[in-house]
Design a protein around this motif. Structure first.
Motif, PDB file in Angstrom:
ATOM      1  N   SER A  30       0.784  -1.123   0.078  1.00 41.77           N
ATOM      2  CA  SER A  30      -0.039  -0.064   0.080  1.00 41.77           C
ATOM      3  C   SER A  30       0.826   1.349   0.174  1.00 41.77           C
ATOM      4  CB  SER A  30      -0.972   0.094   1.212  1.00 41.77           C
ATOM      5  OG  SER A  30      -2.085  -0.976   1.214  1.00 41.77           O
ATOM      6  N   LEU A  48      -0.427   3.475  -2.911  1.00 41.58           N
ATOM      7  CA  LEU A  48      -1.241   4.560  -2.990  1.00 41.58           C
ATOM      8  C   LEU A  48      -0.600   5.661  -3.611  1.00 41.58           C
ATOM      9  CD1 LEU A  48      -3.487   5.849  -1.632  1.00 41.58           C
ATOM     10  CD2 LEU A  48      -2.446   6.164   0.313  1.00 41.58           C
ATOM     11  N   ALA A  98      -1.827  13.754  -0.189  1.00 45.11           N
ATOM     12  CA  ALA A  98      -2.302  12.321   0.182  1.00 45.11           C
ATOM     13  C   ALA A  98      -1.441  11.891   1.265  1.00 45.11           C
ATOM     14  CB  ALA A  98      -2.136  11.464  -1.064  1.00 45.11           C
ATOM     15  N   VAL A  99      -0.260  12.162   1.372  1.00 43.63           N
ATOM     16  CA  VAL A  99       0.764  11.528   2.350  1.00 43.63           C
ATOM     17  C   VAL A  99       0.417  12.403   3.713  1.00 43.63           C
ATOM     18  CG1 VAL A  99       3.279  11.804   3.080  1.00 43.63           C
ATOM     19  CG2 VAL A  99       2.657  11.125   0.454  1.00 43.63           C
ATOM     20  N   MET A 119      -2.802  10.863   5.364  1.00 44.94           N
ATOM     21  CA  MET A 119      -2.524   9.685   6.139  1.00 44.94           C
ATOM     22  C   MET A 119      -1.579   9.957   7.325  1.00 44.94           C
ATOM     23  SD  MET A 119      -0.531   6.159   4.391  1.00 44.94           S
ATOM     24  CE  MET A 119      -1.993   5.783   3.510  1.00 44.94           C
ATOM     25  N   TYR A 137      -7.923  10.208  -1.568  1.00 48.58           N
ATOM     26  CA  TYR A 137      -7.684  10.948  -0.551  1.00 48.58           C
ATOM     27  C   TYR A 137      -8.327  10.212   0.603  1.00 48.58           C
ATOM     28  CZ  TYR A 137      -5.767  15.010  -2.966  1.00 48.58           C
ATOM     29  OH  TYR A 137      -4.905  15.786  -3.565  1.00 48.58           O
ATOM     30  N   ALA A 158      -6.595   7.179   1.982  1.00 49.04           N
ATOM     31  CA  ALA A 158      -5.424   7.664   2.733  1.00 49.04           C
ATOM     32  C   ALA A 158      -5.892   8.277   4.303  1.00 49.04           C
ATOM     33  CB  ALA A 158      -4.595   8.883   2.015  1.00 49.04           C
ATOM     34  N   GLY A 214      -5.058   6.506   7.796  1.00 50.23           N
ATOM     35  CA  GLY A 214      -4.401   7.202   8.833  1.00 50.23           C
ATOM     36  C   GLY A 214      -5.159   7.233  10.154  1.00 50.23           C
TER      37      GLY A 214
END
Length: 431
Positions: free
Chosen positions: A42, A46, A63-64, A67, A120, A123, A127
């Motif tokens: 993943s 992702l 996106a990072v 998460m 999004y 993510a 998270g």
């Protein structure tokens, strides 16, 4: 002083030298390794999904962040819930939730329903789930193995994680190898990667259910926010713990930014670019793995001199960071980073073990959540500060300055705090 309702004989009591014969630990280690390998699918899929849809680095950064932000914001709440409702129950629910999220994402990609909003949402959901899984996972081990085996058990678990960071991306790359084809082929490859990770969550949940945990003494029920405040108050009142947490916050700020931001700049400006960066990161990862696997060496001595060893190792790492700023060849950087990783990996296991032995099991989820929250929260700040400083200073000056500040922090802690005197007598759970 023990805070358990039963003694050590209520679970498999395995000598430290035969930890792998401990059924509980084998289930934890095997399931955890499979799940950690799956996570790498993943972690690669992702970003590729976002870039395939947009080709935009800003979208990838969002996106990072989606998460990572919930982990930093919600991890203390996750630790509180793990302490309140059982770490294993929270861990199981988190695994089932992440499996469901990934299966749904894989199904939508197979149906060619990919969108940036979907990426999004996935993510963010992953998270949030990990904010509860991380502290719960660290609180389980002391209930599953004898206290005398914690050092070695932590070393093997963290070594398995480090191994997954080295091997997992290679396995994921095999699955994502078809990514350069048509859109539908690319989405199918990404869907397969997410589905594989989902299956590893299901498998690790099954293995976790096989683990026999020592029951904990029942704690008086309080409101959720009061329990969270009680965890913070416990760390604040515990002077050695408070001192170490404050010190680790300084260490995180001085070390994480240079390694995340300045290291790529160093490879770009002085070495052979991406190939050199891969060598440097690989050397650091291999050194960290070796340090974790060697963490059982000198365990008794380390427990007696934990605080002094902590500061001495950090002082040595500070000198290595200063030397890193002076290199002119990739092999020099690889050698320095391998040694830095070796020392850091060994110390990381010792730190986790000390916290697990010092904090009562009923508070461990909150204590570990706060510890990891320090690093999750300070990492982006350190990276941002490093990036800003690199506009006004050379990469060599930055490594020298960061190393010097880390060395100053270690010396100040040695002279002004009680950290050097922390040892085995400060542990709540005795061997």
């Amino acid at each position: 002083m023990q805070f358990l309702t039963t003694d050590e004989t209520s679970m498999p009591s395995t000598p430290d030298t035969h930890l792998l014969r401990n059924t509980n630990f084998r289930w934890l280690l095997g399931g955890g390794l499979v799940s950690m390998l799956g996570d790498q699918f993943s972690m690669l899929a992702l970003p590729w999904l976002v870039l395939s849809l947009t080709g935009d680095s800003l979208s990838l950064g969002i996106a990072v962040a989606l998460m990572g932000a919930p982990r930093a914001v919600l991890i203390l709440l996750g630790g509180t819930i793990a302490d309140r409702y059982s770490a294993r129950r929270v861990m199981l629910l988190s695994k089932y939730a992440q499996a469901a999220i990934l299966f749904l994402l894989a199904a939508l990609l197979w149906l060619d329903q990919a969108s940036l909003a979907l990426a999004y949402a996935a993510a963010l959901a992953l998270g949030i789930a990990s904010a509860f899984a991380i502290p719960a996972g660290t609180a389980i081990l002391p209930q599953a193995v004898p206290a005398s085996s914690l050092q070695k058990a932590n070393g093997l678990q963290m070594g398995a994680r480090q191994l997954s960071l080295l091997a997992g991306p290679l396995l994921a790359a095999l699955v994502l190898g078809a990514h350069d084809g048509a859109r539908q082929t690319a989405m199918t490859a990404l869907a397969a990667a997410f589905a594989i990770d989902a299956l590893t969550f299901v498998f690790s949940a099954w293995t976790l259910r096989q683990v026999a945990l020592r029951p904990l003494a029942a704690a008086a029920a309080q409101g959720m926010w009061r329990e969270m405040a009680a965890g913070l108050a416990m760390v604040w009142r515990d002077v050695p713990l408070r001192s170490c947490y404050a010190y680790w916050a300084l260490v995180a700020f001085f070390v994480m930014g240079p390694l995340q931001v300045a290291l790529p700049v160093l490879a770009s400006e002085r070495l052979q670019g991406a190939a050199a960066l891969g060598l440097l990161m690989g050397a650091h990862g291999a050194g960290t793995l070796a340090g974790m696997l060697c963490s059982g060496l000198g365990g008794a001595w380390l427990r007696r001199h934990f605080g002094a060893t902590l500061l001495a190792v950090d002082a040595a790492v500070a000198v290595l960071l200063m030397a890193l700023g002076q290199i002119s060849a990739a092999w020099q950087g690889a050698a320095l980073l391998a040694l830095t990783g070796l020392l850091g990996g060994y110390l990381q296991v010792a730190i986790f073990t000390w916290i697990q032995r010092r904090v009562t099991p009923a508070m461990l989820g909150r204590a570990m959540a706060l510890f990891m929250g320090i690093f999750l929260g300070l990492a982006p700040l350190s990276a941002a500060a490093t990036g800003a400083l690199l506009r006004h200073a050379s990469v060599g000056e930055l490594f020298c300055g960061g190393g010097a500040l880390l060395l100053a922090a270690a010396v100040a802690a040695a002279l002004l705090t009680g950290i050097p005197r922390i040892g085995e007598a400060d542990c709540v759970i005795q061997p």
